[in-house]
Motif scaffolding. Structure first.
Motif, PDB file in Angstrom:
ATOM      1  N   SER A   4       0.557  -1.741   0.043  1.00  0.00           N
ATOM      2  CA  SER A   4      -0.190  -0.297   0.444  1.00  0.00           C
ATOM      3  C   SER A   4       0.707   1.248   0.349  1.00  0.00           C
ATOM      4  CB  SER A   4      -0.475  -0.159   1.276  1.00  0.00           C
ATOM      5  OG  SER A   4      -0.545  -0.256   2.187  1.00  0.00           O
ATOM      6  N   ASN A   5       2.214   1.220   1.116  1.00  0.00           N
ATOM      7  CA  ASN A   5       2.583   2.308   0.470  1.00  0.00           C
ATOM      8  C   ASN A   5       3.711   2.775  -0.380  1.00  0.00           C
ATOM      9  OD1 ASN A   5       2.141   2.861   3.671  1.00  0.00           O
ATOM     10  ND2 ASN A   5       4.256   1.335   3.964  1.00  0.00           N
ATOM     11  N   ALA A 228       6.038  -0.301  11.970  1.00  0.00           N
ATOM     12  CA  ALA A 228       5.166   0.328  11.290  1.00  0.00           C
ATOM     13  C   ALA A 228       6.041   1.502  10.429  1.00  0.00           C
ATOM     14  CB  ALA A 228       3.997  -0.232  11.189  1.00  0.00           C
ATOM     15  N   LYS A 229       5.577   2.764  11.060  1.00  0.00           N
ATOM     16  CA  LYS A 229       6.277   4.049  11.321  1.00  0.00           C
ATOM     17  C   LYS A 229       7.212   3.774  10.000  1.00  0.00           C
ATOM     18  CE  LYS A 229       2.723   6.681  14.123  1.00  0.00           C
ATOM     19  NZ  LYS A 229       2.821   7.492  14.710  1.00  0.00           N
ATOM     20  N   PHE A 230       8.489   3.646  10.037  1.00  0.00           N
ATOM     21  CA  PHE A 230       9.542   3.820  10.446  1.00  0.00           C
ATOM     22  C   PHE A 230       9.521   2.380   8.747  1.00  0.00           C
ATOM     23  CE2 PHE A 230      13.774   1.711   9.124  1.00  0.00           C
ATOM     24  CZ  PHE A 230      14.601   2.417   8.902  1.00  0.00           C
ATOM     25  N   GLY A 231       8.909   1.711   9.180  1.00  0.00           N
ATOM     26  CA  GLY A 231       8.744   1.246   6.868  1.00  0.00           C
ATOM     27  C   GLY A 231       8.316   2.580   5.957  1.00  0.00           C
ATOM     28  N   ILE A 232       7.221   2.730   6.238  1.00  0.00           N
ATOM     29  CA  ILE A 232       6.901   3.724   5.719  1.00  0.00           C
ATOM     30  C   ILE A 232       7.703   4.545   5.396  1.00  0.00           C
ATOM     31  CG2 ILE A 232       4.883   5.618   5.242  1.00  0.00           C
ATOM     32  CD1 ILE A 232       2.982   3.369   6.942  1.00  0.00           C
ATOM     33  N   ALA A 236       9.496   6.766   2.097  1.00  0.00           N
ATOM     34  CA  ALA A 236       9.092   7.668   1.516  1.00  0.00           C
ATOM     35  C   ALA A 236      10.135   8.274   0.970  1.00  0.00           C
ATOM     36  CB  ALA A 236       8.283   8.521   2.961  1.00  0.00           C
ATOM     37  N   LYS A 237      11.453   8.155   2.205  1.00  0.00           N
ATOM     38  CA  LYS A 237      13.054   8.893   1.915  1.00  0.00           C
ATOM     39  C   LYS A 237      13.644   8.353   0.675  1.00  0.00           C
ATOM     40  CE  LYS A 237      15.835   6.455   3.940  1.00  0.00           C
ATOM     41  NZ  LYS A 237      16.629   5.976   5.132  1.00  0.00           N
ATOM     42  N   PRO A 242       7.398  13.314   0.437  1.00  0.00           N
ATOM     43  CA  PRO A 242       7.534  13.788   1.965  1.00  0.00           C
ATOM     44  C   PRO A 242       5.860  12.984   2.873  1.00  0.00           C
ATOM     45  CG  PRO A 242       6.525  16.050   0.770  1.00  0.00           C
ATOM     46  CD  PRO A 242       6.948  14.396  -1.102  1.00  0.00           C
ATOM     47  N   GLY A 243       7.048  12.861   3.825  1.00  0.00           N
ATOM     48  CA  GLY A 243       5.663  11.876   4.811  1.00  0.00           C
ATOM     49  C   GLY A 243       4.637  12.002   5.097  1.00  0.00           C
ATOM     50  N   TYR A 244       4.378  13.659   5.001  1.00  0.00           N
ATOM     51  CA  TYR A 244       2.855  13.465   5.389  1.00  0.00           C
ATOM     52  C   TYR A 244       1.471  12.874   4.268  1.00  0.00           C
ATOM     53  CZ  TYR A 244       2.793  17.824   2.100  1.00  0.00           C
ATOM     54  OH  TYR A 244       2.961  17.908   0.394  1.00  0.00           O
ATOM     55  N   LYS A 245       2.543  13.035   2.543  1.00  0.00           N
ATOM     56  CA  LYS A 245       1.775  12.872   1.835  1.00  0.00           C
ATOM     57  C   LYS A 245       1.324  10.857   2.160  1.00  0.00           C
ATOM     58  CE  LYS A 245       3.077  15.856  -1.862  1.00  0.00           C
ATOM     59  NZ  LYS A 245       1.962  16.399  -2.221  1.00  0.00           N
ATOM     60  N   LEU A 246       1.614  10.677   3.246  1.00  0.00           N
ATOM     61  CA  LEU A 246       2.055   9.507   3.397  1.00  0.00           C
ATOM     62  C   LEU A 246       1.463   9.378   4.619  1.00  0.00           C
ATOM     63  CD1 LEU A 246       4.903   7.227   2.407  1.00  0.00           C
ATOM     64  CD2 LEU A 246       3.034   8.067   0.763  1.00  0.00           C
ATOM     65  N   GLY A 247       0.851  10.004   5.116  1.00  0.00           N
ATOM     66  CA  GLY A 247       0.438  10.481   6.536  1.00  0.00           C
ATOM     67  C   GLY A 247       0.448   9.432   7.602  1.00  0.00           C
ATOM     68  N   ILE A 248       2.236  10.419   7.540  1.00  0.00           N
ATOM     69  CA  ILE A 248       3.136  10.090   8.691  1.00  0.00           C
ATOM     70  C   ILE A 248       4.094  11.275   9.004  1.00  0.00           C
ATOM     71  CG2 ILE A 248       3.505   7.270   8.164  1.00  0.00           C
ATOM     72  CD1 ILE A 248       6.186   8.329   6.816  1.00  0.00           C
ATOM     73  N   SER A 249       3.156  12.398   8.901  1.00  0.00           N
ATOM     74  CA  SER A 249       3.572  13.378   9.706  1.00  0.00           C
ATOM     75  C   SER A 249       2.557  14.564   9.744  1.00  0.00           C
ATOM     76  CB  SER A 249       3.988  13.994   8.367  1.00  0.00           C
ATOM     77  OG  SER A 249       4.689  15.528   8.800  1.00  0.00           O
ATOM     78  N   ASP A 250       3.406  14.536  11.675  1.00  0.00           N
ATOM     79  CA  ASP A 250       1.921  15.623  12.165  1.00  0.00           C
ATOM     80  C   ASP A 250       2.373  16.919  12.091  1.00  0.00           C
ATOM     81  OD1 ASP A 250       4.353  16.000  13.980  1.00  0.00           O
ATOM     82  OD2 ASP A 250       3.232  15.032  15.345  1.00  0.00           O
ATOM     83  N   LEU A 251       2.678  17.579  11.064  1.00  0.00           N
ATOM     84  CA  LEU A 251       3.646  18.784  11.012  1.00  0.00           C
ATOM     85  C   LEU A 251       2.590  19.689  10.680  1.00  0.00           C
ATOM     86  CD1 LEU A 251       6.199  18.856   8.358  1.00  0.00           C
ATOM     87  CD2 LEU A 251       6.466  18.379  10.423  1.00  0.00           C
ATOM     88  N   LYS A 252       2.437  21.264  11.438  1.00  0.00           N
ATOM     89  CA  LYS A 252       1.619  22.476  10.766  1.00  0.00           C
ATOM     90  C   LYS A 252       1.975  22.992   9.771  1.00  0.00           C
ATOM     91  CE  LYS A 252       2.341  23.961  15.837  1.00  0.00           C
ATOM     92  NZ  LYS A 252       2.280  25.029  16.312  1.00  0.00           N
ATOM     93  N   TYR A 253       0.466  23.427   9.147  1.00  0.00           N
ATOM     94  CA  TYR A 253       0.247  23.297   7.482  1.00  0.00           C
ATOM     95  C   TYR A 253       1.807  24.686   7.235  1.00  0.00           C
ATOM     96  CZ  TYR A 253      -1.507  26.535   3.792  1.00  0.00           C
ATOM     97  OH  TYR A 253      -1.860  26.588   2.530  1.00  0.00           O
TER      98      TYR A 253
END
Length: 390
Positions: A4-5, A228-232, A236-237, A242-253
């Protein structure tokens, strides 16, 4: 693609490249204008072949490039030697070879089973990092990591099919050893009462001759989630997404906006340059390459951000780069007539060579004296003339 990733990354890259308009431009002396009549313009802007739109073809090529490291399309030419259609080739059935004389050729198997040998001029070949002839699929780099993810998914499947515990021992007090059949019956009856999602969190009832001892630990262990997050993150790397496109980032806007800009500059721009140069080389003859070239219009990245798009247009108009009609054309609006074709520039700019003369004239130092004598004020070359806009 079944991961899926990887599917998400390929979908993101395929969609972003697919949405960029790849436009044909023509040089004529110092003039550069967009050419919508050239056959290549239709292939890249409307339909790549009778069965695929330009978007579908670009998306398919980018997905193949992301997953296989190589994307191939056979170029069909018309009777006049112009490209007529672009036919994607299966990257699993296409190989690149070099003979003893250094000549490169492609061998591919068509859907009807026919083997065809193609020369480079007949193939559009987008490739990732490799040896220069073929690209290396990023999957090879992360195959071990993907294997770990697949093992995790299999574990999850077995876990949820069996219940909320990894396993355990069911002790039965008996004066005589239990036979295999007796053990199977006890195990099956116990699993019927406790296993499965329907029985999750229910209480198991056993008689006093039985004792259950769980083994292992529940799935809530934080290390499993972190792995699991490390695998995603690894996927991404490797694709520079960017990780936020895969749902693994909690960055602000605000930080997400910066990451989006980095994504365009460091991920999409190299891909676009790769594509532009390959299309120029394969879709135009050598004489045509002196006049025609392909350029991706990446301003579509600004479509979703009205404020950024407006600021960009304002800056380009004030710098004299775009006219009002050109900006309206980018927004798919009609022009406002001949006045909209004029280019404007701020009156506050002056040529450095004339800066002293311009400032003295404004202050009336020399110009004022000459003016009192009836002499005209010294004129600059027009760069800073306040009488009108450029």
């Amino acid at each position: 693609m079944l991961n899926s990733n990887v599917y998400t990354v390929a979908s993101v890259l395929g969609g972003d490249i697919g949405k960029f308009p790849f436009q044909v431009y023509r040089r004529s002396g110092s003039s550069i204008k967009r050419d919508t009549k050239h056959p290549v313009a239709r292939l890249l802007g409307k339909k790549a072949n009778p069965y695929m739109t330009a978007y579908t073809w670009k998306e398919t090529m980018m997905v193949n490039m992301a997953v296989w490291g190589n994307a191939y399309s056979n170029i069909e030419f018309d009777g006049n030697g112009y490209p007529k259609a672009l036919w994607p080739l299966d990257p699993a059935l296409t190989q690149v070879y070099m003979d003893v004389d250094g000549a490169v050729y492609y061998l591919t198997r068509l859907p009807n089973g026919q083997i065809r040998k193609l020369v480079p001029d007949e193939v559009v070949h987008f490739k990732s990092i490799g040896n220069g002839l073929v690209g290396i699929t990023p999957i090879e780099v992360i195959r071990e990591e993907l294997g770990i993810q697949q093992a995790q998914k299999r574990f999850l499947g077995r876990f949820y099919s069996k219940g909320t515990q990894v396993g355990g021992i069911l002790e039965v007090q008996s004066d005589v050893p239990l036979t295999k059949d007796t053990k199977d019956v006890i195990r099956e009856e116990f699993e019927k009462a406790t296993a499965g999602l329907d029985n999750a969190a229910r209480v198991a009832v056993m008689d006093k001759t039985m004792k259950y001892t769980p083994l292992g630990m529940p799935l809530k262990d934080a290390e499993f989630i972190d792995s699991a997050k490390f695998g995603i993150a690894e996927i991404a790397k490797i694709y520079k997404v960017p990780g936020y496109k895969l749902g693994i980032s909690d960055l602000k806007y605000s930080n997400m906006e910066n990451q989006s800009l980095e994504y365009v500059k460091n991920t999409l721009q190299p891909l676009v340059t790769n594509w532009e140069q390959e299309l120029d080389d394969k879709l135009f003859t050598l004489p045509e390459q002196e006049r025609f070239y392909v350029k991706a219009n990446m301003t579509s990245e600004l479509r979703g951000d009205m404020q950024t798009r407006a600021a960009y247009y304002k800056t380009m108009i004030e710098a004299g780069v775009y006219s009002i009609n050109e900006v309206r054309a980018m927004e798919d609006d009609d022009g406002i007539g001949p006045d909209g074709d004029k280019h404007f520039m701020s009156l506050n700019f002056a040529n450095l060579a004339n800066m002293d003369t311009y400032q003295n004239a404004k202050a009336g130092v020399k110009g004022g004296e000459d003016n009192q004598k009836g002499n005209p004020i010294p004129e600059s070359d027009g760069a800073g003339d306040e009488s009108g806009a450029g």
